[in-house]
Design a protein around this motif. Structure first.
Motif, PDB file in Angstrom:
ATOM      1  N   ARG A 164       0.831  -1.199   0.000  1.00  0.00           N
ATOM      2  CA  ARG A 164       0.000   0.000   0.000  1.00  0.00           C
ATOM      3  C   ARG A 164       0.868   1.253   0.000  1.00  0.00           C
ATOM      4  NH1 ARG A 164      -5.298   0.736   0.937  1.00  0.00           N
ATOM      5  NH2 ARG A 164      -5.969   2.864   1.402  1.00  0.00           N
ATOM      6  N   PRO A 165       0.697   2.137  -1.010  1.00  0.00           N
ATOM      7  CA  PRO A 165       1.512   3.352  -1.077  1.00  0.00           C
ATOM      8  C   PRO A 165       0.992   4.417  -0.122  1.00  0.00           C
ATOM      9  CG  PRO A 165      -0.014   3.295  -2.905  1.00  0.00           C
ATOM     10  CD  PRO A 165      -0.199   2.005  -2.167  1.00  0.00           C
ATOM     11  N   ASP A 166       1.851   5.383   0.158  1.00  0.00           N
ATOM     12  CA  ASP A 166       1.517   6.420   1.136  1.00  0.00           C
ATOM     13  C   ASP A 166       0.863   7.619   0.444  1.00  0.00           C
ATOM     14  OD1 ASP A 166       1.320   7.795   3.489  1.00  0.00           O
ATOM     15  OD2 ASP A 166       3.396   8.531   3.450  1.00  0.00           O
ATOM     16  N   PHE A 167      -0.367   7.424  -0.021  1.00  0.00           N
ATOM     17  CA  PHE A 167      -1.156   8.514  -0.603  1.00  0.00           C
ATOM     18  C   PHE A 167      -2.456   8.634   0.187  1.00  0.00           C
ATOM     19  CE2 PHE A 167       1.378   6.993  -4.230  1.00  0.00           C
ATOM     20  CZ  PHE A 167       1.989   8.169  -4.610  1.00  0.00           C
ATOM     21  N   ASP A 168      -2.967   9.850   0.253  1.00  0.00           N
ATOM     22  CA  ASP A 168      -4.159  10.095   1.062  1.00  0.00           C
ATOM     23  C   ASP A 168      -5.447   9.698   0.359  1.00  0.00           C
ATOM     24  OD1 ASP A 168      -2.628  11.135   3.124  1.00  0.00           O
ATOM     25  OD2 ASP A 168      -2.693  13.176   2.308  1.00  0.00           O
ATOM     26  N   HIS A 219      -2.792   3.368  -7.398  1.00  0.00           N
ATOM     27  CA  HIS A 219      -3.017   4.773  -7.041  1.00  0.00           C
ATOM     28  C   HIS A 219      -3.404   5.516  -8.307  1.00  0.00           C
ATOM     29  CE1 HIS A 219      -1.492   9.035  -6.370  1.00  0.00           C
ATOM     30  NE2 HIS A 219      -2.568   8.911  -5.621  1.00  0.00           N
TER      31      HIS A 219
END
Length: 231
Positions: A164-168, A219
């Motif tokens: 899981r990438p760190d995007f909001d 994403h």
């Protein structure tokens, strides 16, 4: 080529001689109808740039007819997209590709994921809910004039990750159903529950291993989402 008969010229040589003869008249307007169609890939690729530079240098207004979209993007200052004899959009290459006027242009120019959706406004942000799915996307589009709409997402503008990438926003877990190797890029059909989306990656992107049905995270950047009204 001046000492050769036409029958001694290849198709590509005939095309280039015809172009040279046309330019010799120093016309004010030049019509080119698929002028590079008989050339092999490498020669055509080089001729696109040479032809654009030549027309610029000679300052000749040119109307260039082609079915090759990449050719149009390389050569044209402005592109006119036609459907059944009618002009459906005119603009720069960037405008045509990034801001299609309707679903025909979005489908015709380049490759695109297209979904029917409903537009909403949430916390002063544009939000679209994909029809017949649980997917809700945040976007940067002014949605005041939309209700029923289509969402356009280019496959090469979607990020794909092993974890899981760190995007909001706009991060979804999915499963790769199918991979298609196309040389410089690979197409992935990814299932997001009850909808499928195409993602295109290049060689050095993560999640390009040949393992089938692999769990991945996508994403979709808000700026990569184009919203157009239902036709």
């Amino acid at each position: 080529m001046e000492n050769r008969y036409p029958s001694q010229l290849s198709g590509g040589q005939q095309q280039r001689v015809a172009l040279a003869r046309s330019l010799a008249y120093e016309p004010k307007v030049l019509l080119l109808d698929e002028p590079l169609s008989n050339l092999d890939f490498r020669v055509r690729d080089r001729m696109r740039v040479e032809l654009r530079n030549l027309l610029k240098e000679l300052n000749i207004t040119s109307l260039y007819v082609t079915h090759d979209q990449e050719e149009a993007f390389v050569i044209a200052d402005r592109i006119m997209v036609m459907n059944e004899g009618k002009v459906v959009q005119t603009g720069t290459p960037e405008e045509i590709y990034e801001r299609p006027a309707n679903t025909f242009v979005a489908n015709f120019v380049g490759r695109a994921n297209m979904f029917k959706a409903k537009a909403e406004v949430s916390d002063e942000r544009g939000v679209v809910k994909i029809e017949n799915s649980d997917i809700v996307l945040c976007c940067r589009t002014d949605l005041d004039k939309f209700n029923s709409c289509y969402v356009i997402i280019r496959p090469n503008e979607i990020g794909i990750f092993d974890s899981r990438p760190d995007f909001d926003e706009n991060v979804f877990e999915g499963e790769i159903l199918e991979r298609t190797y196309r040389g410089p890029v690979t197409d992935h059909v990814v299932s997001l529950g009850n909808m499928e989306i195409m993602v295109t990656t290049h060689k050095h992107c993560r999640s390009t291993s040949p393992i089938e049905r692999k769990r991945v995270f996508l994403h979709i950047p808000p700026d990569a989402i184009t919203v157009i009204p239902s036709d």
